[in-house]
Design an enzyme around this catalytic site. Structure first.
Site, PDB file in Angstrom:
ATOM      1  N   ASP A  18      14.110   4.537  11.564  1.00  0.00           N
ATOM      2  CA  ASP A  18      13.364   3.721  12.519  1.00  0.00           C
ATOM      3  C   ASP A  18      12.407   4.646  13.256  1.00  0.00           C
ATOM      4  O   ASP A  18      12.808   5.389  14.156  1.00  0.00           O
ATOM      5  CB  ASP A  18      14.322   3.043  13.497  1.00  0.00           C
TER       6      ASP A  18
ATOM      7  N   LYS B 161      -4.330   0.548  16.202  1.00  0.00           N
ATOM      8  CA  LYS B 161      -4.802   1.417  15.130  1.00  0.00           C
ATOM      9  C   LYS B 161      -5.913   2.359  15.598  1.00  0.00           C
ATOM     10  O   LYS B 161      -6.067   3.469  15.062  1.00  0.00           O
ATOM     11  CB  LYS B 161      -5.310   0.573  13.957  1.00  0.00           C
TER      12      LYS B 161
ATOM     13  N   TYR C  40      -3.672  -5.523  17.303  1.00  0.00           N
ATOM     14  CA  TYR C  40      -3.544  -4.755  16.063  1.00  0.00           C
ATOM     15  C   TYR C  40      -4.616  -3.672  15.973  1.00  0.00           C
ATOM     16  O   TYR C  40      -4.310  -2.488  15.758  1.00  0.00           O
ATOM     17  CB  TYR C  40      -3.648  -5.695  14.862  1.00  0.00           C
TER      18      TYR C  40
ATOM     19  N   SER D 220      -5.106   3.595   8.491  1.00  0.00           N
ATOM     20  CA  SER D 220      -5.573   2.795   9.615  1.00  0.00           C
ATOM     21  C   SER D 220      -6.246   1.525   9.084  1.00  0.00           C
ATOM     22  O   SER D 220      -5.949   1.079   7.976  1.00  0.00           O
ATOM     23  CB  SER D 220      -6.512   3.626  10.489  1.00  0.00           C
ATOM     24  N   SER D 221      -7.152   0.959   9.855  1.00  0.00           N
ATOM     25  CA  SER D 221      -7.694  -0.356   9.506  1.00  0.00           C
ATOM     26  C   SER D 221      -9.191  -0.453   9.767  1.00  0.00           C
ATOM     27  O   SER D 221      -9.697   0.093  10.756  1.00  0.00           O
ATOM     28  CB  SER D 221      -6.971  -1.431  10.316  1.00  0.00           C
TER      29      SER D 221
ATOM     30  N   ASN E 159       1.845   5.783   6.905  1.00  0.00           N
ATOM     31  CA  ASN E 159       1.417   4.458   6.477  1.00  0.00           C
ATOM     32  C   ASN E 159       2.161   3.333   7.197  1.00  0.00           C
ATOM     33  O   ASN E 159       1.636   2.227   7.313  1.00  0.00           O
ATOM     34  CB  ASN E 159       1.625   4.315   4.966  1.00  0.00           C
TER      35      ASN E 159
ATOM     36  N   ILE F 177       0.819  -1.207   0.000  1.00  0.00           N
ATOM     37  CA  ILE F 177       0.000   0.000   0.000  1.00  0.00           C
ATOM     38  C   ILE F 177       0.855   1.261   0.000  1.00  0.00           C
ATOM     39  O   ILE F 177       0.572   2.218  -0.731  1.00  0.00           O
ATOM     40  CB  ILE F 177      -0.964  -0.012   1.201  1.00  0.00           C
TER      41      ILE F 177
END
Length: 266
Positions: free
Chosen positions: A84, A178, A174, A160-161, A111, A38
């Site tokens: 990092d 997010k 996870y 995000s998700s 991202n 992505i």
């Protein structure tokens, strides 16, 4: 569509098309985690729209260089920078490098992230800290530094998700990592909107990358059917939405969360 096949859409762009359609010409865009999937699709799309792109990566140097070569082959201006992002000082240095090369920054796409799927009872303290360090802590300080440095009228976008809307088994850490960015986006949109800077997030649904990359074809097909469109998302689907949010046309959209999942409830 034949059984066992998945519908994946793709777009081809010629140099002539790029020249005619460059709404981001003169802009400078930083995309984190952009060496593949992505992130790479976003970097390539913003470049096609005319932006000079900084392609950030952490570990995948070879893939980052491949992405750079692909963008340059299309006539784009691109620079790959390693950092990092779990280190606060590295984030500051990354922005300093961008300013050193381009003198400005207009678009920041946060991202970079790490997938994680495991039942709550099996999650270790080390795993919890690693996921939150990358998916939450680094996003917060990326947004903080972006707010300080982005030009008036700039664009900040967090990837995000959809699991923050439609949680399933195994995604507690996870999705939790997010979910924090939802509040970051909403508050920052209020705090820096006076400079005409917009802050939004894109909640990415089931995509044929990341979490699903190693899934068997049959399982991917089952997940694809959760959308009435009958397919998984592609990195390009997300990249196109980000490109819109980065454009002038999205100037009145801020503090929002755009769900890109093809109407799937998964």
């Amino acid at each position: 569509m034949k059984k066992g096949e998945m519908l994946i859409q793709s777009n081809e762009f010629s140099p002539e098309m790029m020249e005619r359609h460059q709404p981001l010409k003169g802009k400078v865009a930083l995309v984190t985690g952009a060496s593949q999937s992505i992130g790479r699709a976003i970097a390539e799309r913003l470049s096609r729209d005319g932006a000079s792109v900084i392609l950030h990566y952490r570990n995948h140097e070879h893939e980052a260089q491949q992405a750079v070569e692909a963008i340059r082959a299309q006539g784009g201006t691109v620079l790959a920078l390693q950092a990092d992002l779990t280190e606060r000082g590295a984030i500051e240095h990354l922005f300093e490098e961008v300013h050193g090369h381009f003198g400005r920054i207009d678009i920041v796409v946060a991202n970079a992230g790490v997938p994680h799927r495991m039942p709550i009872i099996e999650v270790t303290e080390e795993q919890f800290d690693q996921v939150f360090a990358i998916n939450t802590r680094s996003v917060f300080f990326m947004l903080q530094e972006a707010a300080r440095r982005v030009e008036p009228g700039g664009r900040l976008v967090v990837i995000s998700s959809s699991t923050t809307y439609y949680p399933t088994q195994g995604v507690a850490v996870y999705a939790g990592s997010k979910a924090a960015s939802k509040l970051f986006v909403e508050v920052m949109a209020q705090e820096i909107g006076q400079r005409q800077v917009t802050v939004n997030s894109v909640l990415v649904g089931a995509t044929d990358s990341g979490f699903l990359e190693e899934y068997p074809l049959e399982e991917k097909q089952r997940i694809a059917q959760s959308s009435p469109m009958g397919r998984l998302g592609t990195p390009q689907d997300t990249a196109d939405v980000v490109a819109f949010l980065a454009s002038y046309d999205a100037r009145w959209i801020s503090g929002q969360h755009i769900l890109t999942n093809g109407a799937a409830h998964i």
